[in-house]
Scaffold this motif. Structure first.
Motif, mmCIF file in Angstrom:
data_model
loop_
_atom_site.group_PDB
_atom_site.id
_atom_site.type_symbol
_atom_site.label_atom_id
_atom_site.label_comp_id
_atom_site.label_asym_id
_atom_site.label_seq_id
_atom_site.Cartn_x
_atom_site.Cartn_y
_atom_site.Cartn_z
ATOM 1 N N PHE A 8 0.852 -1.339 0.035
ATOM 2 C CA PHE A 8 0.049 -0.219 0.162
ATOM 3 C C PHE A 8 0.962 1.267 -0.042
ATOM 4 O O PHE A 8 0.294 2.480 -0.119
ATOM 5 N N ILE A 9 2.252 1.095 0.132
ATOM 6 C CA ILE A 9 3.044 2.265 0.048
ATOM 7 C C ILE A 9 3.273 2.463 -1.392
ATOM 8 O O ILE A 9 3.842 1.763 -1.749
ATOM 9 N N PRO A 10 3.112 3.535 -1.899
ATOM 10 C CA PRO A 10 3.110 3.827 -3.564
ATOM 11 C C PRO A 10 4.673 4.047 -3.859
ATOM 12 O O PRO A 10 4.945 4.994 -4.267
ATOM 13 N N VAL A 11 5.412 3.083 -3.648
ATOM 14 C CA VAL A 11 6.813 3.092 -3.866
ATOM 15 C C VAL A 11 7.154 3.531 -5.337
ATOM 16 O O VAL A 11 7.864 4.148 -5.604
ATOM 17 N N LEU A 12 6.506 2.595 -6.194
ATOM 18 C CA LEU A 12 6.556 3.026 -7.797
ATOM 19 C C LEU A 12 6.322 4.602 -8.062
ATOM 20 O O LEU A 12 6.925 5.176 -8.908
ATOM 21 N N ASP A 13 5.265 5.003 -7.648
ATOM 22 C CA ASP A 13 4.981 6.326 -7.869
ATOM 23 C C ASP A 13 5.794 7.304 -7.464
ATOM 24 O O ASP A 13 6.275 8.410 -7.827
ATOM 25 N N LEU A 14 6.274 7.122 -6.242
ATOM 26 C CA LEU A 14 7.423 7.998 -5.608
ATOM 27 C C LEU A 14 8.831 7.761 -6.391
ATOM 28 O O LEU A 14 9.486 8.671 -6.304
ATOM 29 N N GLU A 15 8.949 6.509 -6.997
ATOM 30 C CA GLU A 15 10.258 6.426 -7.626
ATOM 31 C C GLU A 15 10.178 7.271 -8.969
ATOM 32 O O GLU A 15 11.313 8.194 -9.145
ATOM 33 N N GLU A 16 8.852 7.255 -9.517
ATOM 34 C CA GLU A 16 8.752 8.261 -10.771
ATOM 35 C C GLU A 16 8.857 9.556 -10.674
ATOM 36 O O GLU A 16 9.473 10.038 -11.466
ATOM 37 N N THR A 17 8.225 9.989 -9.331
ATOM 38 C CA THR A 17 8.575 11.396 -9.334
ATOM 39 C C THR A 17 9.504 11.988 -8.475
ATOM 40 O O THR A 17 9.708 13.345 -8.682
ATOM 41 N N TYR A 33 5.909 7.382 5.039
ATOM 42 C CA TYR A 33 4.944 6.428 4.641
ATOM 43 C C TYR A 33 5.187 5.304 5.981
ATOM 44 O O TYR A 33 4.080 4.890 6.428
ATOM 45 N N LEU A 34 6.522 4.945 6.336
ATOM 46 C CA LEU A 34 6.787 3.900 7.135
ATOM 47 C C LEU A 34 6.277 4.188 8.422
ATOM 48 O O LEU A 34 5.966 3.578 9.431
ATOM 49 N N PHE A 35 6.947 5.230 8.732
ATOM 50 C CA PHE A 35 6.783 5.866 10.189
ATOM 51 C C PHE A 35 5.425 5.954 10.584
ATOM 52 O O PHE A 35 4.763 5.494 11.813
ATOM 53 N N ALA A 36 4.371 6.596 9.599
ATOM 54 C CA ALA A 36 3.054 6.559 9.916
ATOM 55 C C ALA A 36 2.207 5.266 10.189
ATOM 56 O O ALA A 36 1.454 5.016 10.831
ATOM 57 N N PHE A 37 2.851 4.276 9.121
ATOM 58 C CA PHE A 37 2.170 3.001 9.223
ATOM 59 C C PHE A 37 2.523 2.338 10.440
ATOM 60 O O PHE A 37 1.577 1.705 11.095
ATOM 61 N N ILE A 38 3.852 2.217 10.909
ATOM 62 C CA ILE A 38 4.238 1.600 12.000
ATOM 63 C C ILE A 38 3.505 2.164 13.345
ATOM 64 O O ILE A 38 3.225 1.573 14.137
ATOM 65 N N LEU A 79 -12.157 4.392 13.428
ATOM 66 C CA LEU A 79 -11.094 5.497 12.830
ATOM 67 C C LEU A 79 -10.815 5.292 11.641
ATOM 68 O O LEU A 79 -10.488 4.002 11.310
ATOM 69 N N THR A 80 -10.784 6.206 10.820
ATOM 70 C CA THR A 80 -10.540 6.063 9.368
ATOM 71 C C THR A 80 -9.176 7.266 9.052
ATOM 72 O O THR A 80 -9.321 8.379 9.531
ATOM 73 N N TYR A 81 -8.256 6.718 8.364
ATOM 74 C CA TYR A 81 -7.245 7.452 7.922
ATOM 75 C C TYR A 81 -7.172 7.369 6.587
ATOM 76 O O TYR A 81 -7.127 6.696 5.819
ATOM 77 N N THR A 82 -7.426 8.685 5.872
ATOM 78 C CA THR A 82 -7.724 8.964 4.368
ATOM 79 C C THR A 82 -6.366 9.046 4.059
ATOM 80 O O THR A 82 -6.267 8.709 2.605
ATOM 81 N N ASP A 83 -5.586 9.446 4.696
ATOM 82 C CA ASP A 83 -3.986 9.881 4.056
ATOM 83 C C ASP A 83 -3.177 8.914 4.829
ATOM 84 O O ASP A 83 -3.044 8.945 6.035
ATOM 85 N N LEU A 84 -2.399 7.917 4.260
ATOM 86 C CA LEU A 84 -1.580 6.927 4.823
ATOM 87 C C LEU A 84 -0.448 7.587 5.400
ATOM 88 O O LEU A 84 0.412 7.023 6.082
ATOM 89 N N LEU A 85 -0.040 8.884 5.117
ATOM 90 C CA LEU A 85 1.030 9.642 5.597
ATOM 91 C C LEU A 85 0.524 10.168 7.018
ATOM 92 O O LEU A 85 1.692 10.641 7.910
ATOM 93 N N HIS A 86 -0.681 10.057 7.598
ATOM 94 C CA HIS A 86 -0.899 10.610 9.093
ATOM 95 C C HIS A 86 -1.051 9.579 10.001
ATOM 96 O O HIS A 86 -1.071 8.508 9.886
ATOM 97 N N THR A 87 -0.676 10.073 11.091
ATOM 98 C CA THR A 87 -0.707 9.229 12.436
ATOM 99 C C THR A 87 -2.265 9.430 13.220
ATOM 100 O O THR A 87 -2.204 8.606 14.063
ATOM 101 N N MET A 88 -2.904 10.468 13.004
ATOM 102 C CA MET A 88 -4.053 10.765 13.574
ATOM 103 C C MET A 88 -5.225 10.521 12.522
ATOM 104 O O MET A 88 -5.193 10.762 11.199
ATOM 105 N N PRO A 89 -6.315 9.848 12.772
ATOM 106 C CA PRO A 89 -7.491 9.637 12.260
ATOM 107 C C PRO A 89 -8.090 11.096 11.458
ATOM 108 O O PRO A 89 -7.780 12.057 12.122
#
Length: 120
Positions: A8-17, A33-38, A79-89
């Motif tokens: 779910f981490i958009p590695v390919l998109d990040l690679e391209e951009t 992304y990893l910090f927020a996920f963990i 609790l819903t997180y619409t942005d995977l970079l966030h640690t707060m819902p």
């Protein structure tokens, strides 16, 4: 590019951009992304040790249930997180169940600019 990051981490998109333009920014964004996920995952695991908790693989949705079907009063928190970079819902919901009757008590939507609370 082959990698072992969660899908779910958009590695390919990040690679391209970012990777060819600014490798440091690429690594920083992956770190975010990893910090927020963990952070979300570990917080869910802590609560899971004490309550009934279900969560999705990217931990962008967490449901906490207090009580069971035989109890007079049950609570469900979502609790819903619409942005995977966030640690707060970005959205929370509290449902109160009294004698099997559902009532959405509080629905909270938060954004970076503020917090809206809807009480039914």
């Amino acid at each position: 590019m082959r990698h072992s990051f969660p899908g779910f981490i958009p590695v390919l998109d990040l690679e391209e951009t970012l990777l060819k333009v600014d490798p440091r920014q690429f690594l920083l964004k992956l770190n975010d992304y990893l910090f927020a996920f963990i952070t979300r995952r570990e917080e869910a695991k802590i609560v899971q040790g004490k309550l009934n908790v279900d969560y999705s693989e990217p931990v962008d949705f967490i449901e906490i249930k207090i009580g069971n079907s035989s109890d007079i009063l049950q609570l469900e928190f979502q609790l819903t997180y619409t942005d995977l970079l966030h640690t707060m819902p970005t959205k929370t919901r509290l449902t109160v169940i009294v004698n099997g009757e559902y009532s959405e008590l509080i629905n909270i939507m938060s954004t970076q600019t503020g917090l809206t609370v809807i009480v039914n």
